[in-house]
Design a protein around this motif. Structure first.
Motif, PDB file in Angstrom:
ATOM      1  N   SER A 496       0.846  -1.188   0.000  1.00  0.00           N
ATOM      2  CA  SER A 496       0.000   0.000   0.000  1.00  0.00           C
ATOM      3  C   SER A 496       0.885   1.243   0.000  1.00  0.00           C
ATOM      4  O   SER A 496       0.975   1.976   0.988  1.00  0.00           O
ATOM      5  CB  SER A 496      -0.927  -0.011   1.225  1.00  0.00           C
ATOM      6  N   GLY A 502       4.152  -1.344  -5.208  1.00  0.00           N
ATOM      7  CA  GLY A 502       2.797  -0.916  -4.892  1.00  0.00           C
ATOM      8  C   GLY A 502       2.091  -0.412  -6.133  1.00  0.00           C
ATOM      9  O   GLY A 502       2.059  -1.098  -7.168  1.00  0.00           O
ATOM     10  N   GLY A 527      -5.815  -0.256  -3.207  1.00  0.00           N
ATOM     11  CA  GLY A 527      -5.033   0.205  -2.074  1.00  0.00           C
ATOM     12  C   GLY A 527      -3.977  -0.761  -1.596  1.00  0.00           C
ATOM     13  O   GLY A 527      -3.183  -0.422  -0.730  1.00  0.00           O
ATOM     14  N   GLY A 528      -3.921  -1.989  -2.159  1.00  0.00           N
ATOM     15  CA  GLY A 528      -2.929  -2.981  -1.737  1.00  0.00           C
ATOM     16  C   GLY A 528      -3.470  -3.917  -0.683  1.00  0.00           C
ATOM     17  O   GLY A 528      -4.397  -3.582   0.058  1.00  0.00           O
ATOM     18  N   ASP A 533      -0.403  -3.895   5.741  1.00  0.00           N
ATOM     19  CA  ASP A 533      -0.595  -2.661   4.983  1.00  0.00           C
ATOM     20  C   ASP A 533      -2.075  -2.327   4.918  1.00  0.00           C
ATOM     21  O   ASP A 533      -2.892  -3.144   4.502  1.00  0.00           O
ATOM     22  CB  ASP A 533      -0.056  -2.804   3.560  1.00  0.00           C
ATOM     23  N   PRO A 535      -4.622   0.858   3.454  1.00  0.00           N
ATOM     24  CA  PRO A 535      -4.618   2.106   2.698  1.00  0.00           C
ATOM     25  C   PRO A 535      -5.025   3.285   3.584  1.00  0.00           C
ATOM     26  O   PRO A 535      -6.195   3.459   3.894  1.00  0.00           O
ATOM     27  CB  PRO A 535      -5.643   1.861   1.585  1.00  0.00           C
ATOM     28  N   TYR A 541      -5.526   5.726  -2.601  1.00  0.00           N
ATOM     29  CA  TYR A 541      -6.728   4.913  -2.814  1.00  0.00           C
ATOM     30  C   TYR A 541      -7.450   5.340  -4.090  1.00  0.00           C
ATOM     31  O   TYR A 541      -7.872   4.500  -4.894  1.00  0.00           O
ATOM     32  CB  TYR A 541      -7.647   5.044  -1.605  1.00  0.00           C
TER      33      TYR A 541
END
Length: 667
Positions: A496, A502, A527-528, A533, A535, A541
């Motif tokens: 994130s 990322g 956002g990962g 992690d 976001p 985001y």
């Protein structure tokens, strides 16, 4: 008696002694002169070889190209004819950098083959291959070691050539020139186990910007290394090294003629209804089945409240196992009798459910122990003892637990596994089944030589082929020689943040997957999703959301109402609607072209400009077919690590305008 006149002859004795007296002083001079002449001839020969002979010598000529030997560097050179434009330079390792002699008579034949042997080192054989398409010419390059300790390696220069394909990386780059990776087996892997290894999607195919393709034979025990901005090296891991080198007029033509045929001519589509369905990853309470049931119902109600009730609820492997223990009540009984403790898919309607499985079993799990008690040790990958005795399951780690892995070569084990997957899908009323943990080679992870039938990525290939029996509503976490199968591929988790591990690696990963034929992939959640992690940056985001709007499937791990302000929630609804109304129809249209021709659906900038050097390094822009261009351009903004989004697509202009209106209203 007449007087004898002198005849002018020197008596024999006097002549001999005179010559002896004459030559003695000159002996040293004559010897020095001979030595000088010898050295002069030696220097002349060396000078002639160095100055008169060209440093490059033709080995094999085709119609459109030719192969040369560079005696200074010990390198193979591929040049275009008739102008001799350089295409690729291949530095040869493990053999002396000497010039090759004329080809042997037994190899030359009609001028389409060249061979040479470095005594006690290796043998090289290069031959022209049948033309795969007009305008493309191919060479077979085959190395055979002549000693067990000779490790063959060919290194392809990255100077003035941009390279694509190969393996996915933790921090994906486009092109590969700026990537770095130590020498290791060319096998798919899990980044959580080996961050410097290769990822879940890879093919033995490399594409160069000069119109060159490199396709490594499937029977080679391949090792690969990447050295940033210098070269990438292919090695034979102690055995032969064999690859096909093809040249086309430009990079686009090269991929059309060679790269699109990686998986053959027969292709099939997965269940494209998933394209219209955003995926909401369940990240609620875990533990008992009752907790998971309440968490799923709560998430479904929240989505309905925010007018995003259509899509798929994705349940992880732990949640799937827990929910499977809940009592199952048939539909008829649910209507007549209340079943408060039973799982009912209608609880989340109109959302659909996806469940997650893996080919691993914990050694403490009742399932594993039950099979061992029944003597079914062949159900798991095992180590075979040298001197008889029982086989021992090959243990590895999966999600922090010590596990055994399904033996995909055992027909009984495979049939049992598929039957179990069908049963769980039916019992839980799931529409989709996600299979994790298919990547990697468990034997190589334990530094054990795998059996021949499971060398390289054959485990992933065999499992993917078996999962097709479950239907086209299946998602798998790996892609290796399986791009033609009707499966979705889950993209690797991303951090994130704004790095190549990322957000900045999202578009390069999409281009990499699509180039290798895996067009129907599920990007990582907005956002990962890597553990730890979350976001926390609304800007990150939003940019992530805007990119995945134009990718096959939109997936969410953190709902927008838990991440950002209310305007992001509104933007999420807008993006989902735009994805359904505009992006998915374009993807469906070009999926038909992929079925017939194999052309990638998500295309790099050089697809339309194959001779523009600027297009070769564009990693923040892509095309959907030939219609939606310049979809998302992201560039670094100063040293802050932030991004500025700009585009020529009317749809994204509308999204940015909407975002600006919301921000203006807030201010």
């Amino acid at each position: 008696m007449p007087i004898a006149r002198p005849t002018g002859r020197i008596p024999e004795a006097a002549w001999t002694s005179g010559i002896r007296e004459l030559t003695e002083p000159w002996k040293g001079a004559l010897g020095c002169l001979g030595v000088a002449v010898f050295f002069a001839m030696t220097i002349g020969i060396i000078s002639w070889q160095a100055l008169e002979q060209p440093p490059e010598e033709w080995m094999l000529r085709g119609q459109a190209s030719g192969m040369l030997w560079d005696r200074r560097r010990g390198a193979l050179l591929l040049r275009a004819l008739p102008m001799g434009r350089p295409l690729v330079s291949i530095t040869v390792g493990s053999v002396p950098a000497s010039e090759p002699p004329p080809p042997r008579d037994r190899c030359w034949q009609d001028g389409t083959e060249f061979c040479y042997a470095w005594e006690e080192e290796a043998e090289l054989r290069i031959s022209l291959q049948p033309t795969p398409a007009p305008g493309t010419e191919c060479y077979s390059v085959r190395w055979n070691p002549l000693r067990p300790d000779v490790v063959l390696k060919d290194c392809f220069s990255m100077v003035n050539v941009s390279w694509y394909g190969g393996a996915s990386l933790c921090a994906q780059r486009w092109p590969l020139n700026s990537a770095e990776s130590p020498e290791q087996p060319f096998v798919s892997g899990d980044f959580s186990k080996n961050p410097t290894g290769y990822g879940p999607v890879l093919e033995r195919y490399f594409l160069g910007s000069t119109g060159v393709t490199v396709t490594v034979a499937p029977d080679v025990s391949l090792v690969l290394s990447l050295e940033s901005h210098w070269h990438f090296c292919l090695g034979g891991a102690g055995g032969p090294l064999h690859y096909i080198l093809c040249i086309s007029p430009n990079i686009t033509t090269a991929h059309r003629h060679v790269g699109t045929q990686l998986a053959g001519q027969t292709r099939a589509l997965p269940d494209t209804t998933l394209l219209w369905s955003p995926i909401w990853q369940y990240d609620g309470p875990v533990g008992s089945a009752a907790k998971i049931k309440r968490g799923l119902r709560s998430l479904a109600r929240r989505l309905k409240r925010h007018r995003m009730q259509e899509g798929v609820l994705a349940l992880g492997e732990h949640g799937t196992a827990a929910l499977a223990t809940m009592d199952h009540v048939p539909v008829e009984r649910r209507k007549r009798h209340g079943a408060p403790h039973a799982w009912d898919p209608a609880m989340i309607f109109p959302l659909r459910l996806s469940i997650t499985l893996s080919p691993y079993a914990s050694i403490a799990a009742p399932l594993f122990l039950h099979l061992l008690r029944d003597g079914e040790t062949g159900y798991w990958l095992s180590l075979q003892p040298r001197y008889g005795g029982c086989s021992i399951p090959l243990l590895t780690t999966w999600k922090g637990q010590l596990c055994a892995r399904l033996n995909i070569t055992n027909e009984a084990a495979l049939s049992w596994y598929l039957s179990r997957a069908r049963g769980l899908r039916h019992k839980l009323g799931a529409t989709y089944v996600i299979f994790e943990g298919a990547e990697g080679n468990a034997f190589l992870e334990q530094a054990v030589s795998p059996p021949a039938e499971l060398a390289g990525d054959q485990y992933a290939e065999m499992l993917a082929a078996a999962l097709v029996k479950l239907g086209n509503a299946t998602v798998i976490s790996v892609g290796a020689r399986s791009s033609h199968l009707p499966l979705f591929v889950q993209m690797s988790p991303l951090h994130s943040d704004w790095s190549h591990a990322g957000l900045k690696g999202l578009i390069p990963s999409a281009l990499h997957y699509s180039l290798l034929g895996y067009n129907f992939f599920i990007p990582d959640t907005v956002g990962g999703s890597l553990a730890g992690d979350t976001p926390g940056d609304p800007e990150l985001y939003v940019r992530w959301l805007q990119i995945v709007t134009f990718l096959p499937v939109m997936a969410f791990g953190t709902p927008p109402w838990l991440c950002c302000d209310s305007w992001v929630l509104n933007l999420t609804r807008q993006c989902i609607q735009r994805h359904r109304d505009f992006v998915v129809p374009v993807i469906i249209k070009y999926s038909k072209e992929w079925l017939s021709s194999g052309y990638p659906i998500f295309r790099p900038a050089w697809w339309l400009s194959p001779t523009d050097p600027t297009a070769f390094t564009v990693e923040d822009e892509f095309l959907i077919g030939d219609e939606v261009g310049n979809v998302e351009t992201i560039s670094l903004k100063g040293n802050l690590g932030k991004y500025r989004a700009s585009c020529s697509c009317p749809l994204l202009h509308a999204l940015f305008k909407y975002k600006a209106q919301i921000e203006g209203a807030q201010n």
